[in-house]
Scaffold this motif. Structure first.
Motif, mmCIF file in Angstrom:
data_model
loop_
_atom_site.group_PDB
_atom_site.id
_atom_site.type_symbol
_atom_site.label_atom_id
_atom_site.label_comp_id
_atom_site.label_asym_id
_atom_site.label_seq_id
_atom_site.Cartn_x
_atom_site.Cartn_y
_atom_site.Cartn_z
ATOM 1 N N HIS A 28 -23.636 -23.312 59.067
ATOM 2 C CA HIS A 28 -24.829 -22.476 58.663
ATOM 3 C C HIS A 28 -25.960 -23.234 58.561
ATOM 4 O O HIS A 28 -26.261 -23.099 57.903
ATOM 5 C CB HIS A 28 -24.032 -21.290 57.680
ATOM 6 C CG HIS A 28 -23.178 -20.644 58.196
ATOM 7 N ND1 HIS A 28 -23.218 -19.242 59.574
ATOM 8 C CD2 HIS A 28 -22.083 -20.723 58.048
ATOM 9 C CE1 HIS A 28 -21.926 -19.362 59.198
ATOM 10 N NE2 HIS A 28 -20.860 -19.935 58.083
ATOM 11 N N PRO A 29 -26.696 -23.863 59.606
ATOM 12 C CA PRO A 29 -27.507 -24.139 59.706
ATOM 13 C C PRO A 29 -28.625 -22.900 59.929
ATOM 14 O O PRO A 29 -29.501 -23.443 59.579
ATOM 15 C CB PRO A 29 -27.641 -25.397 60.735
ATOM 16 C CG PRO A 29 -26.612 -25.258 62.000
ATOM 17 C CD PRO A 29 -25.914 -24.071 61.138
ATOM 18 N N GLU A 30 -28.479 -21.641 60.258
ATOM 19 C CA GLU A 30 -29.601 -20.707 60.106
ATOM 20 C C GLU A 30 -30.191 -20.501 58.768
ATOM 21 O O GLU A 30 -30.919 -19.655 58.088
ATOM 22 C CB GLU A 30 -28.934 -19.851 60.662
ATOM 23 C CG GLU A 30 -27.952 -18.817 59.874
ATOM 24 C CD GLU A 30 -26.314 -19.719 60.680
ATOM 25 O OE1 GLU A 30 -25.718 -18.860 60.579
ATOM 26 O OE2 GLU A 30 -26.297 -20.801 61.471
ATOM 27 N N TRP A 31 -29.347 -20.949 57.471
ATOM 28 C CA TRP A 31 -29.238 -20.452 55.906
ATOM 29 C C TRP A 31 -29.704 -21.483 55.539
ATOM 30 O O TRP A 31 -30.568 -21.488 54.292
ATOM 31 C CB TRP A 31 -27.617 -21.047 55.064
ATOM 32 C CG TRP A 31 -26.374 -19.370 56.062
ATOM 33 C CD1 TRP A 31 -27.119 -18.649 56.881
ATOM 34 C CD2 TRP A 31 -25.607 -19.730 55.695
ATOM 35 N NE1 TRP A 31 -25.889 -17.811 56.577
ATOM 36 C CE2 TRP A 31 -24.962 -18.440 56.111
ATOM 37 C CE3 TRP A 31 -25.159 -20.361 54.082
ATOM 38 C CZ2 TRP A 31 -23.550 -18.079 56.221
ATOM 39 C CZ3 TRP A 31 -23.428 -19.889 54.388
ATOM 40 C CH2 TRP A 31 -23.063 -18.797 54.865
ATOM 41 N N TRP A 32 -30.104 -23.311 56.401
ATOM 42 C CA TRP A 32 -31.250 -23.871 55.649
ATOM 43 C C TRP A 32 -32.772 -23.312 55.476
ATOM 44 O O TRP A 32 -33.035 -22.951 56.526
ATOM 45 C CB TRP A 32 -30.401 -25.296 56.371
ATOM 46 C CG TRP A 32 -29.543 -25.533 56.788
ATOM 47 C CD1 TRP A 32 -28.714 -24.515 55.914
ATOM 48 C CD2 TRP A 32 -28.627 -26.945 57.172
ATOM 49 N NE1 TRP A 32 -27.047 -25.588 55.910
ATOM 50 C CE2 TRP A 32 -27.281 -26.718 56.731
ATOM 51 C CE3 TRP A 32 -29.014 -27.397 58.009
ATOM 52 C CZ2 TRP A 32 -27.003 -27.401 57.983
ATOM 53 C CZ3 TRP A 32 -27.877 -28.478 59.041
ATOM 54 C CH2 TRP A 32 -26.690 -28.359 58.455
#
Length: 175
Positions: free
Chosen positions: A64-68
């Motif tokens: 989930h790169p959208e969490w980084w």
């Protein structure tokens, strides 16, 4: 569960969970945690757990790169815990569900939140556009709220959420 201590490539540590819904067998698994909590209650203690929402090198987080969090040049932030964005709805939902599971299973009275301030601004957040500050103070408050909501959903009557803050932000005290 965490990475295997015997696997040097796994870099086992408490901040890098493999599974958010399994008590690590190295610590006695669910049975061991049940015995510990029961023993504490029999001796009149309230039982608190620590949650570390800043970690992010776990397999789930890697998906989930959208969490980084990202810096101004678009690079992924690599602070302690690998810098997850506390304002990310998906990350808040994951932590909320983990807290619900822990509270329902073991009846924790509250949680100490490590690095409750979060890890700074996210210059690439799809949820906050140009307002990078939303991933800082607003993200912190959102994550604290998600933790409290998870504890309530898990059956806690009046969960205590203790934020460990770097800047001693007074707004965190409301939880």
């Amino acid at each position: 569960t965490h990475k295997d201590r015997q696997d040097p490539k796994g870099r086992w540590n408490l901040y890098d969970p493999l599974d958010f819904h399994q008590v690590d067998p190295a610590y006695g698994g669910e049975e061991g945690l049940t015995r510990l909590v029961r023993g504490m209650r029999e001796r009149g203690f309230r039982v608190f757990n620590e949650i570390v929402p800043s970690g992010g090198s776990a397999e789930l987080c890697a998906q989930h790169p959208e969490w980084w969090t990202y810096g101004p040049a678009g690079e992924r932030s690599k602070g302690f815990g690998h810098a997850l964005d506390y304002s990310s709805p998906g990350w808040q939902a994951t932590i909320r569900e983990t807290i619900r599971w822990l509270t329902a299973g073991w009846g924790f009275d509250g949680y100490r939140v490590d690095v409750a301030d979060g890890y700074g601004p996210n210059w690439k957040s799809p949820t906050n556009g140009a307002h990078v500050s939303l991933s800082t103070a607003a993200g912190s408050l959102g994550m604290l709220g998600a933790i409290r909501e998870g504890a309530l959903a898990g059956g806690a009557n009046a969960p205590v959420v203790i934020p460990e803050t770097i800047d001693n932000r007074p707004e965190n005290a409301r939880y």
